[in-house]
Design an enzyme around this catalytic site. Structure first.
Site, PDB file in Angstrom:
ATOM      1  N   HIS A 182       0.809  -1.213   0.000  1.00 37.19           N
ATOM      2  CA  HIS A 182       0.000   0.000   0.000  1.00 37.19           C
ATOM      3  C   HIS A 182       0.851   1.276   0.000  1.00 37.19           C
ATOM      4  CE1 HIS A 182      -3.359  -2.511   2.148  1.00 37.19           C
ATOM      5  NE2 HIS A 182      -3.282  -2.776   0.858  1.00 37.19           N
TER       6      HIS A 182
HETATM    7  C1  LIG Z   1       0.089  -7.567  -4.773  1.00 40.89           C
HETATM    8  C2  LIG Z   1      -0.834  -6.440  -4.366  1.00 40.89           C
HETATM    9  C3  LIG Z   1      -1.927  -6.723  -3.547  1.00 40.89           C
HETATM   10  C4  LIG Z   1      -2.791  -5.693  -3.151  1.00 40.89           C
HETATM   11  N1  LIG Z   1      -3.941  -5.994  -2.490  1.00 40.89           N
HETATM   12  C5  LIG Z   1      -4.880  -5.035  -2.296  1.00 40.89           C
HETATM   13  C6  LIG Z   1      -6.169  -5.367  -1.818  1.00 40.89           C
HETATM   14  O1  LIG Z   1      -6.495  -6.535  -1.558  1.00 40.89           O
HETATM   15  N2  LIG Z   1      -7.062  -4.358  -1.663  1.00 40.89           N
HETATM   16  C7  LIG Z   1      -6.763  -3.066  -1.937  1.00 40.89           C
HETATM   17  O2  LIG Z   1      -7.603  -2.189  -1.742  1.00 40.89           O
HETATM   18  N3  LIG Z   1      -5.544  -2.719  -2.401  1.00 40.89           N
HETATM   19  C8  LIG Z   1      -4.608  -3.682  -2.627  1.00 40.89           C
HETATM   20  N4  LIG Z   1      -3.413  -3.352  -3.176  1.00 40.89           N
HETATM   21  C9  LIG Z   1      -3.095  -1.928  -3.391  1.00 40.89           C
HETATM   22  C10 LIG Z   1      -3.853  -1.292  -4.551  1.00 40.89           C
HETATM   23  O3  LIG Z   1      -4.102  -2.226  -5.568  1.00 40.89           O
HETATM   24  C11 LIG Z   1      -3.016  -0.110  -5.061  1.00 40.89           C
HETATM   25  O4  LIG Z   1      -2.837   0.816  -4.004  1.00 40.89           O
HETATM   26  C12 LIG Z   1      -3.703   0.643  -6.208  1.00 40.89           C
HETATM   27  O5  LIG Z   1      -4.090  -0.245  -7.226  1.00 40.89           O
HETATM   28  C13 LIG Z   1      -2.742   1.693  -6.767  1.00 40.89           C
HETATM   29  O6  LIG Z   1      -3.436   2.501  -7.684  1.00 40.89           O
HETATM   30  P1  LIG Z   1      -2.686   3.644  -8.524  1.00 40.89           P
HETATM   31  O7  LIG Z   1      -3.675   4.142  -9.516  1.00 40.89           O
HETATM   32  O8  LIG Z   1      -2.077   4.599  -7.591  1.00 40.89           O
HETATM   33  O9  LIG Z   1      -1.489   2.889  -9.241  1.00 40.89           O
HETATM   34  P2  LIG Z   1      -1.486   1.539 -10.202  1.00 40.89           P
HETATM   35  O10 LIG Z   1      -2.823   0.898 -10.070  1.00 40.89           O
HETATM   36  O11 LIG Z   1      -0.312   0.811  -9.799  1.00 40.89           O
HETATM   37  O12 LIG Z   1      -1.416   2.160 -11.621  1.00 40.89           O
HETATM   38  C14 LIG Z   1      -0.301   2.765 -12.196  1.00 40.89           C
HETATM   39  C15 LIG Z   1      -0.286   2.394 -13.683  1.00 40.89           C
HETATM   40  O13 LIG Z   1       0.575   3.261 -14.363  1.00 40.89           O
HETATM   41  C16 LIG Z   1       1.386   2.515 -15.222  1.00 40.89           C
HETATM   42  N5  LIG Z   1       2.641   3.265 -15.379  1.00 40.89           N
HETATM   43  C17 LIG Z   1       3.527   3.550 -14.406  1.00 40.89           C
HETATM   44  N6  LIG Z   1       4.542   4.287 -14.901  1.00 40.89           N
HETATM   45  C18 LIG Z   1       4.265   4.468 -16.210  1.00 40.89           C
HETATM   46  C19 LIG Z   1       4.946   5.149 -17.253  1.00 40.89           C
HETATM   47  N7  LIG Z   1       6.107   5.797 -17.045  1.00 40.89           N
HETATM   48  N8  LIG Z   1       4.394   5.140 -18.500  1.00 40.89           N
HETATM   49  C20 LIG Z   1       3.218   4.499 -18.715  1.00 40.89           C
HETATM   50  N9  LIG Z   1       2.543   3.841 -17.759  1.00 40.89           N
HETATM   51  C21 LIG Z   1       3.065   3.830 -16.516  1.00 40.89           C
HETATM   52  C22 LIG Z   1       1.582   1.197 -14.506  1.00 40.89           C
HETATM   53  O14 LIG Z   1       2.002   0.185 -15.380  1.00 40.89           O
HETATM   54  C23 LIG Z   1       0.206   0.979 -13.926  1.00 40.89           C
HETATM   55  O15 LIG Z   1      -0.651   0.327 -14.827  1.00 40.89           O
HETATM   56  C24 LIG Z   1      -2.522  -4.357  -3.558  1.00 40.89           C
HETATM   57  C25 LIG Z   1      -1.435  -4.073  -4.381  1.00 40.89           C
HETATM   58  C26 LIG Z   1      -0.596  -5.097  -4.799  1.00 40.89           C
HETATM   59  C27 LIG Z   1       0.567  -4.779  -5.712  1.00 40.89           C
END
Ligand SMILES: Cc1cc2nc3c(=O)[nH]c(=O)nc-3n(C[C@H](O)[C@H](O)[C@H](O)COP(=O)(O)OP(=O)(O)OC[C@H]3O[C@@H](n4cnc5c(N)ncnc54)[C@H](O)[C@@H]3O)c2cc1C
Length: 548
Positions: free
Chosen positions: A474
């Site tokens: 997280h």
């Molecule tokens: C293994 C795991 C288990 C988890 N379990 C839970 C759970 O059970 N419940 C829960 O609520 N949360 C859980 N989480 C946490 C939650 O999923 C994340 O906090 C959330 O998805 C993050 O959202 P975000 O939009 O910030 O980033 P992300 O969802 O990580 O999205 C970022 C995106 O940007 C893309 N990206 C990054 N840099 C670039 C770039 N330079 N150019 C183009 N694309 C790029 C990435 O590839 C990715 O697709 C878990 C996370 C993980 C990894």
């Protein structure tokens, strides 16, 4: 006519199709008035294990869908490097996460507001949670139905989970059937972001409908390498694809949604960050912003392992071909059973002392056991209960180590670097042990495998946490929202001092929420989209009201 992905200019460019990025792509294109480019470094979400909830264990080490980051050696965790998986696929981490749907506490968002972020109190953000949600139990004052993000009761009662919940009651904690209801406190089953036993990532919930729109161009395998500026105004993105460099221009805004590690990395690569660091790597400084990459927060979990007296755990299913086939058939026919289970089955939120105003630890109760997250399951019946401190004080950082966008940044959460965090984790372990030793649970415990029953003093328990603790995945707050000098974005998620650049993802959280982070980040995506459209003078495209 569909947009030409590689040459046109767009109204909005969204970098990253993750939890927040997919929400933005949908909400910004729904009116048909704006042309949006969505860049995603990963590919399509075709891997079957993405869509079967239990398959999440198979995605931990799959480089096709995961950035496979690792922390720097953690000084307070015996210098161990901690794995840091992040989704690299449409849906981002919502495609590889454990599916638990937990919003956190109302007090988390009221705290964000108290930190100076107008519009982010619980009362302000609740309509966005409701708008996002398609709650299987139906809508009420706290829940929404009919939204894109499916939330359901996938987990059927299981004797071990029932025993855990009963043991918590015996230890004096209430049963709680809804961790997103009036109170978070107590023990119960988690709800999952799933519909009909299949994962509902934001790619599934939001992008499947949006991708058919002619005003949305989605470019997978596009790695954004730099934000392009005219002075202090963001005007586009440079990205790498198939070994070539492309540029895309934004007439409206560039919106960075790369997540808590990649968003600060992209800003630093582009000249927004600590001036000294950038200069040392030969990067031209557009703005000296020490807050970019600072304030990394994460949940640390300490897993307590048990050998079970009866062969009723997932270990027993996985190690028997007959049970595996049975589970497969049950899932195919009814979308139920062990394949429909996410990262935690049951769990709870507890106060480690009467002085805590709200729960300060979360327990994930998992009906399988292995030595570490993603490791092979033990060849004997086993289960795990992990404890995690909900509001850590420890702060770390994300810093680029190279001007090459393909090189991972240094990630250093600095877990357990605050005395308060150490004390809370130890108190949480003791609390969990108290629950596990109640009569309801005792009949299932053949052996406390880790920590050893002889590990009882606070010092021993802390040493165990330092030796075995790992992330709950997280990370947040590396481009923190706030009005203060080191905050990176303002309450409208605009980067301070820079025009036409916003960040909308987990990196903007002013402080980590008390629970799993996906739900809160989907909410940030929903609210972020409204802020963008309001500032464009387009008004809110979708009423901030869930149906029902
Ligand atoms: C293994 C795991 C288990 C988890 N379990 C839970 C759970 O059970 N419940 C829960 O609520 N949360 C859980 N989480 C946490 C939650 O999923 C994340 O906090 C959330 O998805 C993050 O959202 P975000 O939009 O910030 O980033 P992300 O969802 O990580 O999205 C970022 C995106 O940007 C893309 N990206 C990054 N840099 C670039 C770039 N330079 N150019 C183009 N694309 C790029 C990435 O590839 C990715 O697709 C878990 C996370 C993980 C990894």
């Amino acid at each position: 006519m569909p947009l030409d992905k590689h040459s046109e200019s767009f109204d909005y460019i969204v970098v990253g199709a993750g939890s927040a990025g997919c929400v933005l792509a949908d909400r910004l294109t729904v009116s048909g008035r704006h042309r949006v480019l969505l860049l995603e470094a990963g590919g399509h979400d075709r891997n079957i294990w993405i869509h079967i909830p239990l398959g999440y264990g198979k995605l931990f080490s799959n480089a096709k869908v995961n950035w496979l980051y690792s922390s720097e050696p953690e000084p307070e965790l015996d210098n161990r490097a901690i794995i840091q998986p992040r989704g690299k696929v449409l849906g981002g981490s919502s495609s590889i996460n454990g599916l638990l749907y937990v919003r956190g506490q109302a007090a988390d968002y009221d705290h964000w507001r108290q930190l100076g972020n107008t519009g982010w109190s619980f009362e302000d953000v609740l309509p966005y949670f409701r708008r996002a949600e398609d709650q299987q139990r139906g809508a009420d004052a706290l829940h929404g139905a009919g939204g894109p993000l499916a939330v359901s009761d996938v987990c059927e009662p299981h004797p071990l989970c029932e025993a855990f919940i009963a043991a918590a009651e015996q230890a004096g904690f209430p049963r709680n059937d809804d961790f997103n209801g009036k109170t978070q406190e107590g023990a119960g089953y988690f709800q999952l972001t799933a519909r009909n036993g299949r994962r509902c990532s934001t790619a599934v919930g939001y992008l499947r409908a949006a991708r058919r729109r002619s005003n949305l161009a989605i470019v997978p395998h596009a790695h954004a390498s730099r934000i392009l500026f005219a002075g202090r105004r963001a005007v586009g993105i440079e990205y790498l694809r198939d070994g070539k460099t492309f540029t895309a221009h934004a007439n409206g805004e560039v919106i960075v949604a790369g997540g808590a590690f990649n968003s600060p990395q992209l800003l630093q690569l582009s000249g927004l960050g600590p001036a000294q660091l950038l200069s040392s790597l030969g990067i031209e400084v557009i703005a000296d912003m020490p807050g970019v990459g600072a304030d990394l927060q994460d949940h640390l979990q300490v897993r307590m392992q048990y050998r079970c007296t009866e062969p009723i755990t997932m270990n027993d299913v996985i190690h028997s071909w007959r049970h595996r086939v049975g589970a497969g058939i049950r899932y195919c026919l009814f979308r139920k059973g062990l394949l429909a289970v996410g990262a935690g089955y049951a769990g709870g939120f507890f106060r480690t002392s009467p002085g805590a105003a709200t729960p300060d630890v979360q327990v994930h109760f998992i009906i399988f056991s292995g030595d570490t997250s993603g490791a092979p399951l033990h060849p004997f019946p086993g289960f795990i209960a992990s404890v995690c401190q909900l509001r850590p004080e420890s702060r770390g950082f994300v810093r680029i180590k190279s001007a090459d966008p393909r090189m991972p940044p240094a990630i250093q959460p600095r877990y357990l670097s605050s005395r308060h965090d150490c004390d809370t984790v130890v108190a949480g372990m003791k609390l969990l042990r108290r629950i596990m030793r109640q009569p309801a649970m005792r009949r299932y415990v053949a052996e406390e495998r880790a920590p050893d029953p002889a590990c009882t003093s606070d010092g021993d328990l802390l040493a165990f946490a330092r030796a075995t603790g790992s992330t709950v995945f997280h990370p947040t707050s590396t481009c923190r929202m706030g009005p203060d000098a080191t905050a990176v974005v303002d309450e409208r998620l605009r980067v301070h001092g820079i025009e036409r650049l916003r960040i909308v993802d987990g990196s903007v959280m002013p402080a980590l929420v008390s629970g799993n982070t996906n739900a809160a980040i989907v909410m940030i995506g929903e609210k972020g989209a409204d802020l963008i459209l309001q500032d464009a003078g387009a008004g809110a495209p979708v009423e901030v009201r869930a149906s029902g």
